[in-house]
Design an enzyme around this catalytic site. Structure first.
Site, mmCIF file in Angstrom:
data_model
loop_
_atom_site.group_PDB
_atom_site.id
_atom_site.type_symbol
_atom_site.label_atom_id
_atom_site.label_comp_id
_atom_site.label_asym_id
_atom_site.label_seq_id
_atom_site.Cartn_x
_atom_site.Cartn_y
_atom_site.Cartn_z
ATOM 1 N N MET A 1 51.083 -52.020 1.627
ATOM 2 C CA MET A 1 51.783 -50.830 2.129
ATOM 3 C C MET A 1 50.929 -50.144 3.192
ATOM 4 O O MET A 1 49.722 -50.078 3.077
ATOM 5 C CB MET A 1 52.031 -49.868 0.970
ATOM 6 C CG MET A 1 53.045 -48.821 1.298
ATOM 7 S SD MET A 1 53.792 -48.076 -0.154
ATOM 8 C CE MET A 1 52.447 -47.197 -0.891
ATOM 9 N N CYS A 2 51.575 -49.675 4.221
ATOM 10 C CA CYS A 2 50.914 -48.883 5.253
ATOM 11 C C CYS A 2 51.898 -47.821 5.707
ATOM 12 O O CYS A 2 53.075 -47.869 5.350
ATOM 13 C CB CYS A 2 50.534 -49.732 6.471
ATOM 14 S SG CYS A 2 49.272 -50.973 6.133
ATOM 15 N N GLY A 3 51.420 -46.878 6.470
ATOM 16 C CA GLY A 3 52.311 -45.865 7.030
ATOM 17 C C GLY A 3 52.232 -45.872 8.542
ATOM 18 O O GLY A 3 51.169 -46.136 9.114
ATOM 19 N N ARG B 1 50.553 -43.656 1.811
ATOM 20 C CA ARG B 1 50.900 -45.066 1.984
ATOM 21 C C ARG B 1 49.722 -45.880 2.494
ATOM 22 O O ARG B 1 49.786 -47.114 2.492
ATOM 23 C CB ARG B 1 52.054 -45.225 2.988
ATOM 24 C CG ARG B 1 53.373 -44.677 2.552
ATOM 25 C CD ARG B 1 54.421 -44.923 3.634
ATOM 26 N NE ARG B 1 54.678 -46.334 3.818
ATOM 27 C CZ ARG B 1 55.638 -47.021 3.201
ATOM 28 N NH1 ARG B 1 56.432 -46.411 2.356
ATOM 29 N NH2 ARG B 1 55.816 -48.296 3.437
ATOM 30 N N THR C 1 48.409 -45.365 9.108
ATOM 31 C CA THR C 1 47.567 -45.193 7.929
ATOM 32 C C THR C 1 47.579 -46.520 7.190
ATOM 33 O O THR C 1 48.649 -47.077 6.927
ATOM 34 C CB THR C 1 48.102 -44.075 7.025
ATOM 35 O OG1 THR C 1 49.399 -44.426 6.552
ATOM 36 C CG2 THR C 1 48.169 -42.753 7.774
#
Lengths: 231, 298
Positions: free
Chosen positions: B1-3, B32, B149
């Site tokens: 997961m990343c943002g 995230r 992020t």
């Protein structure tokens, strides 16, 4: 409804609000207003009481997940997986829903008044889902039981690997997934559509829908089939 | 997961306060991606031969003024420096290829994060909230910005592996997802003399798209070829000197949501990162559909 309780996500955490809804509602029926959701996840998950909840604004992921008995209305849009694993009661979204609306739902009713995104009703197991607008790709993927009623258009690969869920579509179907097929609309289908439209408080002509159901050709391993193509 | 986050300011007032809008979005998406973060900001292009160069050094006691002296002695002429922590922005009348070669051969401790007339870039390890504070992101101004992020799933946690990735000049890309064929893309590009700085999958997408643009394609054309070449899951958010561009892969497994008003375009992985922007509830809010190219021009 004799009591109105107002909860504010600017003043309380979602955990505090959910714990209140789980433990502190008391015996009598109540109506709960949740203010300032600001897209927060997990609002009103795991309810198990005949309470009416109104969420005033856009909510985040998993809104009203695992719902039992409660009637939850979101006055805005929701993120992924609204009403996932719903058991009973009703979850209504006045705006649009992101992916996986009503995923794995066992019972109860999910109403999306606007559009639902992809994978709507994925693996649903007995709930009913009514969408006022359209649904995105791979909706009702591996759906096992219950009914998905889409008033608008359906995206690519509708009903891929479908089990016994029946899908009704009022608009255009981009494409059907593997083992999903269009079938003639019967009088029973029209009665089901009319019942769901009434429950969702939407007005459409029940005769204007297409029925999509499983061809059931993926149910069994075809021992006699020619598998050389895969070797 | 990343943002991912993106912001394009349509008014002078918002451009003057770009950082104040972007930082809460980036901080929110720290949920995230808490291990590292990066932010690229685009401003009006520098005139003439002047170029902006963002540099990173992996220690906090580096003497940036000494470096400025060495660069001025080597290149001649005035060189402007704005340094903060492990990052510095140099503005110099030196072309990008020459500057890059010089840094690589004479200053091996440094990493050139970005080059161009409009772009400046920051990235580092740590929680996005802390990175925003230590680099003073709230004070940043500009026309548009792209941030990321990271929660690493496929390669090391390091400032170099953090997003955004850049290639060429005034182009950057952030990615939520994972590619399954980065090495085949990489082998193909390396045969054409294109060099990689990390083993990160996103760098392959970034260099692929920049290569196509250098060959004469628009970013939109490059992305259409990208849909054929890139295998895996991706929501990609990109920026050039005057554009913000967003795409999702055909399965759209990775989220994105857009809020647009008369004053701004804001993009994030989740709506809650946009919810506190001015007039967010009245914004045109929509979820980008798979394989469609969304582009906004400054």
């Amino acid at each position: 409804m004799d009591r109105v309780i107002t909860l504010d996500l600017e003043k309380q955490t979602v955990r505090e609000i959910n714990q209140f809804l789980h433990h502190d509602l008391g015996e009598s029926s109540a109506r709960v207003e949740i203010l300032n959701p600001f897209g927060v996840h997990n609002i009103a998950v795991g309810l198990d009481a005949p309470v009416e909840v109104d969420i005033r604004g856009h909510a985040g992921y998993f809104t009203a997940g695992m719902n039992k008995q409660a009637r939850v209305t979101v006055h805005g849009n929701v993120g992924w997986s609204v009403a996932e694993n719903i058991m009973s009661g009703e979850v209504r979204v006045k705006g649009c829903a992101s992916e996986c609306a009503g995923a794995s739902g066992h019972g109860g009713l999910v109403v999306i008044e606007g559009d639902a995104s992809s994978r709507c009703g994925i693996s649903m197991k007995g709930c009913d889902i009514v969408v006022g607008g359209g649904v995105g790709h791979m909706s009702a993927f591996m759906a096992q039981a219950g009914t998905l009623l889409v008033c608008g258009d359906a995206g690519p690969s509708l009903g891929d690997s479908l089990y016994e869920t029946v899908i009704y579509v009022g608009g255009a179907i981009h494409s059907l997934g593997a083992d999903a097929r269009e079938e003639p609309l019967t009088a029973d289908d029209r009665a089901t559509i009319a019942r769901l439209l009434a429950a969702a408080r939407l007005e459409r002509d029940p005769g204007s829908f297409k029925r999509v159901a499983s061809a059931r050709s993926l149910y069994h391993w075809h021992a006699g089939a020619d598998h050389k193509a895969y070797s | 997961m990343c943002g991912i986050v993106g912001f394009l300011a349509k008014t002078p007032e918002l451009r003057a306060n770009l950082g104040e809008f972007v930082v809460p979005m980036l901080t929110c998406m720290g949920d995230r991606g808490p291990d590292s973060a990066g932010l690229a900001v685009f401003e009006s292009p520098t005139p003439g031969l002047l170029r902006r160069y963002s540099l990173f050094v992996p220690r906090s006691d580096y003497n940036w003024n000494d470096l400025r002296g060495r660069l001025m002695a080597h290149f001649g002429g005035e060189i402007d420096l704005v340094a903060r922590e492990r990052h510095a922005l140099f503005t110099a009348a030196v072309d990008a290829a020459t500057f890059r070669r010089h840094i690589e051969s004479h200053e091996p401790e440094l990493h050139l994060l970005s080059a161009g007339r409009s772009i400046s870039m920051f990235k580092d390890e740590g929680h996005p909230k802390d990175i925003s504070a230590s680099y003073g992101f709230t004070k940043l101004t500009g026309t548009h910005s792209v941030g990321h992020t990271r929660m690493a799933t496929e390669s090391a946690v390091s400032p170099a592996h953090a997003h955004p990735f850049t290639a060429g000049e005034d182009f950057c890309l952030v990615h939520n997802g994972s590619l399954s064929n980065p090495y085949s893309i990489r082998r193909k590009l390396e045969k054409k003399g294109i060099r990689f700085e990390t083993d990160n999958d996103t760098e392959a997408a970034c260099r692929f798209l920049e290569w196509r643009m250098r060959e004469g394609n628009t970013l939109e054309e490059a992305l259409r070829q990208g849909f054929e070449e890139l295998d895996g899951f991706f929501t990609l958010l990109m920026a050039t000197a005057n554009k913000l561009v967003l795409v999702r892969d055909p399965f759209a497994c990775k989220p994105a949501v857009v809020a647009e008003t008369d004053d701004y375009v804001a993009i994030s992985s989740e709506y809650r990162a946009l919810a506190h922007l001015p007039n967010a509830r009245q914004a045109n809010i929509f979820e980008p559909v798979p394989e469609q190219i969304y582009s906004w021009t400054v």
